[in-house]
Design a protein around this motif. Structure first.
Motif, PDB file in Angstrom:
ATOM      1  N   GLU A 100       5.149  10.375  -8.026  1.00  0.00           N
ATOM      2  CA  GLU A 100       5.347  10.610  -6.497  1.00  0.00           C
ATOM      3  C   GLU A 100       3.887   9.747  -5.658  1.00  0.00           C
ATOM      4  OE1 GLU A 100       7.910  10.709  -5.067  1.00  0.00           O
ATOM      5  OE2 GLU A 100       9.534  10.190  -6.268  1.00  0.00           O
ATOM      6  N   GLY A 101       2.530   9.968  -6.541  1.00  0.00           N
ATOM      7  CA  GLY A 101       1.645   9.789  -5.651  1.00  0.00           C
ATOM      8  C   GLY A 101       1.215   8.152  -6.016  1.00  0.00           C
ATOM      9  N   PRO A 102      -0.086   7.397  -4.774  1.00  0.00           N
ATOM     10  CA  PRO A 102      -0.273   5.970  -4.812  1.00  0.00           C
ATOM     11  C   PRO A 102      -0.516   4.896  -5.699  1.00  0.00           C
ATOM     12  CG  PRO A 102      -1.208   7.182  -3.119  1.00  0.00           C
ATOM     13  CD  PRO A 102      -0.377   8.488  -3.739  1.00  0.00           C
ATOM     14  N   VAL A 103      -0.335   4.072  -5.854  1.00  0.00           N
ATOM     15  CA  VAL A 103      -0.255   3.126  -6.942  1.00  0.00           C
ATOM     16  C   VAL A 103      -1.785   2.165  -6.074  1.00  0.00           C
ATOM     17  CG1 VAL A 103      -0.558   0.827  -8.035  1.00  0.00           C
ATOM     18  CG2 VAL A 103       1.844   2.202  -7.245  1.00  0.00           C
ATOM     19  N   PHE A 104      -1.856   2.272  -4.710  1.00  0.00           N
ATOM     20  CA  PHE A 104      -3.201   2.118  -4.631  1.00  0.00           C
ATOM     21  C   PHE A 104      -4.001   3.226  -3.695  1.00  0.00           C
ATOM     22  CE2 PHE A 104      -0.998  -2.012  -4.667  1.00  0.00           C
ATOM     23  CZ  PHE A 104      -1.924  -2.630  -5.195  1.00  0.00           C
ATOM     24  N   ALA A 105      -4.627   3.690  -4.647  1.00  0.00           N
ATOM     25  CA  ALA A 105      -4.909   5.215  -3.901  1.00  0.00           C
ATOM     26  C   ALA A 105      -6.558   5.180  -3.626  1.00  0.00           C
ATOM     27  CB  ALA A 105      -4.882   6.374  -5.013  1.00  0.00           C
ATOM     28  N   ASN A 106      -6.710   5.813  -2.699  1.00  0.00           N
ATOM     29  CA  ASN A 106      -8.112   6.095  -2.499  1.00  0.00           C
ATOM     30  C   ASN A 106      -9.052   6.815  -2.590  1.00  0.00           C
ATOM     31  OD1 ASN A 106      -8.003   8.476  -1.359  1.00  0.00           O
ATOM     32  ND2 ASN A 106      -7.351   8.206   0.649  1.00  0.00           N
ATOM     33  N   ARG A 107     -10.616   7.223  -2.521  1.00  0.00           N
ATOM     34  CA  ARG A 107     -10.750   8.207  -3.223  1.00  0.00           C
ATOM     35  C   ARG A 107     -10.736   9.445  -3.974  1.00  0.00           C
ATOM     36  NH1 ARG A 107     -14.361   4.345  -0.556  1.00  0.00           N
ATOM     37  NH2 ARG A 107     -15.551   3.109  -2.327  1.00  0.00           N
ATOM     38  N   ASP A 108     -10.162  10.141  -2.989  1.00  0.00           N
ATOM     39  CA  ASP A 108      -9.755  11.341  -2.685  1.00  0.00           C
ATOM     40  C   ASP A 108      -8.123  11.381  -3.092  1.00  0.00           C
ATOM     41  OD1 ASP A 108     -12.102  11.637  -1.749  1.00  0.00           O
ATOM     42  OD2 ASP A 108     -11.367  11.591   0.622  1.00  0.00           O
ATOM     43  N   GLY A 109      -7.191  10.058  -3.355  1.00  0.00           N
ATOM     44  CA  GLY A 109      -6.191  10.349  -4.141  1.00  0.00           C
ATOM     45  C   GLY A 109      -5.211   9.752  -3.018  1.00  0.00           C
ATOM     46  N   GLY A 110      -4.849  10.274  -1.764  1.00  0.00           N
ATOM     47  CA  GLY A 110      -4.456  10.016  -0.668  1.00  0.00           C
ATOM     48  C   GLY A 110      -3.700   8.483  -0.565  1.00  0.00           C
ATOM     49  N   TRP A 111      -3.159   8.039   0.474  1.00  0.00           N
ATOM     50  CA  TRP A 111      -3.005   6.502   1.083  1.00  0.00           C
ATOM     51  C   TRP A 111      -4.360   5.888   1.435  1.00  0.00           C
ATOM     52  CZ3 TRP A 111       1.505   6.021  -0.665  1.00  0.00           C
ATOM     53  CH2 TRP A 111       2.870   6.778  -1.150  1.00  0.00           C
ATOM     54  N   MET A 112      -4.250   4.325   1.282  1.00  0.00           N
ATOM     55  CA  MET A 112      -5.426   3.598   1.647  1.00  0.00           C
ATOM     56  C   MET A 112      -5.190   2.902   2.809  1.00  0.00           C
ATOM     57  SD  MET A 112      -6.847   0.964  -1.479  1.00  0.00           S
ATOM     58  CE  MET A 112      -7.480   2.004  -2.546  1.00  0.00           C
TER      59      MET A 112
ATOM     60  N   LEU B  42       0.733  -1.225   0.517  1.00  0.00           N
ATOM     61  CA  LEU B  42       0.367  -0.572   0.475  1.00  0.00           C
ATOM     62  C   LEU B  42       1.019   1.521  -0.049  1.00  0.00           C
ATOM     63  CD1 LEU B  42      -2.585  -1.010   2.365  1.00  0.00           C
ATOM     64  CD2 LEU B  42      -2.728  -1.372   0.100  1.00  0.00           C
ATOM     65  N   GLY B  43       2.415   1.374   0.375  1.00  0.00           N
ATOM     66  CA  GLY B  43       3.167   2.174   0.289  1.00  0.00           C
ATOM     67  C   GLY B  43       3.281   2.418  -1.080  1.00  0.00           C
ATOM     68  N   LEU B  44       3.683   1.963  -1.897  1.00  0.00           N
ATOM     69  CA  LEU B  44       3.724   1.812  -3.469  1.00  0.00           C
ATOM     70  C   LEU B  44       3.745   3.109  -4.029  1.00  0.00           C
ATOM     71  CD1 LEU B  44       3.780  -1.588  -5.073  1.00  0.00           C
ATOM     72  CD2 LEU B  44       5.721  -0.860  -4.168  1.00  0.00           C
ATOM     73  N   ARG B  45       3.881   4.127  -4.383  1.00  0.00           N
ATOM     74  CA  ARG B  45       4.036   4.850  -5.803  1.00  0.00           C
ATOM     75  C   ARG B  45       4.705   4.495  -7.037  1.00  0.00           C
ATOM     76  NH1 ARG B  45       8.765   8.326  -2.731  1.00  0.00           N
ATOM     77  NH2 ARG B  45       9.921   6.373  -2.774  1.00  0.00           N
ATOM     78  N   TRP B  46       3.916   4.797  -7.661  1.00  0.00           N
ATOM     79  CA  TRP B  46       4.078   4.330  -9.480  1.00  0.00           C
ATOM     80  C   TRP B  46       5.634   4.756  -9.907  1.00  0.00           C
ATOM     81  CZ3 TRP B  46       1.561   1.976 -11.511  1.00  0.00           C
ATOM     82  CH2 TRP B  46       0.363   2.125 -11.604  1.00  0.00           C
ATOM     83  N   CYS B  47       6.728   5.450  -8.649  1.00  0.00           N
ATOM     84  CA  CYS B  47       7.842   5.173  -9.225  1.00  0.00           C
ATOM     85  C   CYS B  47       9.043   4.759  -9.060  1.00  0.00           C
ATOM     86  CB  CYS B  47       8.315   6.724  -8.805  1.00  0.00           C
ATOM     87  SG  CYS B  47       8.204   7.331  -6.903  1.00  0.00           S
TER      88      CYS B  47
END
Length: 384
Positions: A293-305, A224-229
């Protein structure tokens, strides 16, 4: 002949005098461990009572330290604050966990005791009355607190060291069979796509999360801490690199779900090669990516799940016969599958454990069928 000087720790003649109605004071001079000679005094309701009180004090006496943060009269409540303040290298979530446990199970129950009043037997009896998981943490806290007391020379031994380490009975590691994994995927997909649900769908990214977990065996919060980078789907082979972990609601007081830019225990970055199932799952998510730099698994607001939310959705989706399955079940499944096919060392490397014993103890499903050794035993029975 000159009078022999007292050695450090020795005391002289005890004198007792009446100091009031029904009150007596026993006093003597003692040479402390720092070589200085000081007067010690204790009172009692009789001459003998005062004498015994002074002797008990002398047997346990420690040298007074000027300006010391901890003394014989320090309460455990005060000692906790001194100890926790000294743990400046401890992660904030660990400090918060320790304080939560102390506030609930230590402050009102033990906090008024002074440092000499918590014996090993008293600590043993008390820790046996609270839940095992909380007793384990409180034992760590008390051990650290009394290590500080020993360093101040108030006690010579840490009374918590000999307290029994209570351990909860861990369920044996269990891996999903291929058929069970197929059922998990189909039921999760049906749960997500079920008709008649208005608004946001529970378990929106649960299937992709399971596919990545079951393809890599990584820790859930590190996935869940994965970023696209951190993901390279076009590489040969495709890979993802774990560089941090998420902390759920409440792990740090006052903070929502957030990412910590280091792995569990400060472990180095860990790169895994992605099988086909994980590549397909991540490729399907990539279309919504806007920030490297954003989460791969993002919540509906684009934040960390939140892992807690994913666990809740997984429990709701699975049938009763698979109620034992948790996000960590996929990590154990990967460990077992890799061990059975490639050996224990490869499984340890995949899970990024520094010790093989950790992988063996907690992640391998136990093998319950022995090898075919008939030829060796037949030769032995035949006298060869």
């Amino acid at each position: 002949m000159p009078r022999q000087r007292m050695a450090p720790g020795e005391w002289g003649k005890i004198t007792v005098k009446k100091v009031g109605p029904g009150r007596y004071a026993a006093s003597t001079y003692v040479r402390d461990e720092d070589g200085r000679r000081r007067q010690a005094e204790r009172t009692g309701s009789s001459e003998e009572d005062a004498r015994r009180s002074l002797l008990r004090h002398l047997k346990n006496r420690t040298t007074p330290v000027h300006g010391a943060a901890i003394t014989e009269r320090t309460s455990l409540s005060e000692l906790f604050e001194v100890w926790i303040a000294s743990k400046d290298r401890l992660k904030q979530q660990s400090r918060d966990d320790y304080r939560r446990v102390w506030n609930k199970y230590g402050e009102s129950q033990l906090g008024a005791l002074r440092v000499r009043e918590l014996s090993t037997s008293r600590a043993e009896r008390y820790l046996a009355t609270i839940p095992v998981s909380r007793a384990q943490i409180l034992r760590v806290v008390l051990t650290g607190m009394f290590s500080t007391v020993v360093r101040y020379d108030i006690l010579t031994v840490n009374p918590i060291r000999e307290v029994t380490r209570r351990r909860s009975k861990a369920a044996p590691a269990r891996a999903l069979t291929p058929d069970e994994f197929a059922v998990v995927r189909s039921t999760v997909q049906a749960y997500r796509d079920r008709p008649g649900v208005s608004g946001p769908r529970p378990g929106r990214l649960l299937l992709e999360f399971i596919d990545v977990m079951a393809s890599t065996g990584c820790r859930p919060n590190e996935v869940l801490g994965l970023r696209w980078c951190d993901v390279d789907l076009l590489g040969d082979p495709p890979t993802m690199t774990l560089t941090g972990t998420t902390l759920d609601h409440g792990r740090v007081v006052g903070k929502a779900v957030h990412r910590q830019d280091e792995r569990k225990g400060g472990a180095p970055d860990h790169t895994v090669i992605l099988p086909k199932l994980a590549v397909e799952a991540l490729a399907g998510l990539f279309g919504d990516a806007t920030d490297p730099e954003g989460p791969v698994f993002a919540n509906r607001d684009g934040g960390w799940m939140s892992l807690a939310n994913l666990r809740r959705s997984l429990r709701a989706a699975l049938p009763d016969e698979l109620g034992w399955v948790t996000p960590y079940s996929f990590r154990r499944t990967v460990a077992t599958v890799v061990r059975d096919d490639l050996g224990p060392a490869e499984a340890q490397a995949q899970l990024s454990h520094s010790k093989l014993s950790t992988t063996e103890q907690h992640y391998f499903q136990r093998q319950t069928q022995g090898p075919d050794v008939r030829s060796a035993l037949d030769r032995y029975a035949g006298g060869k």
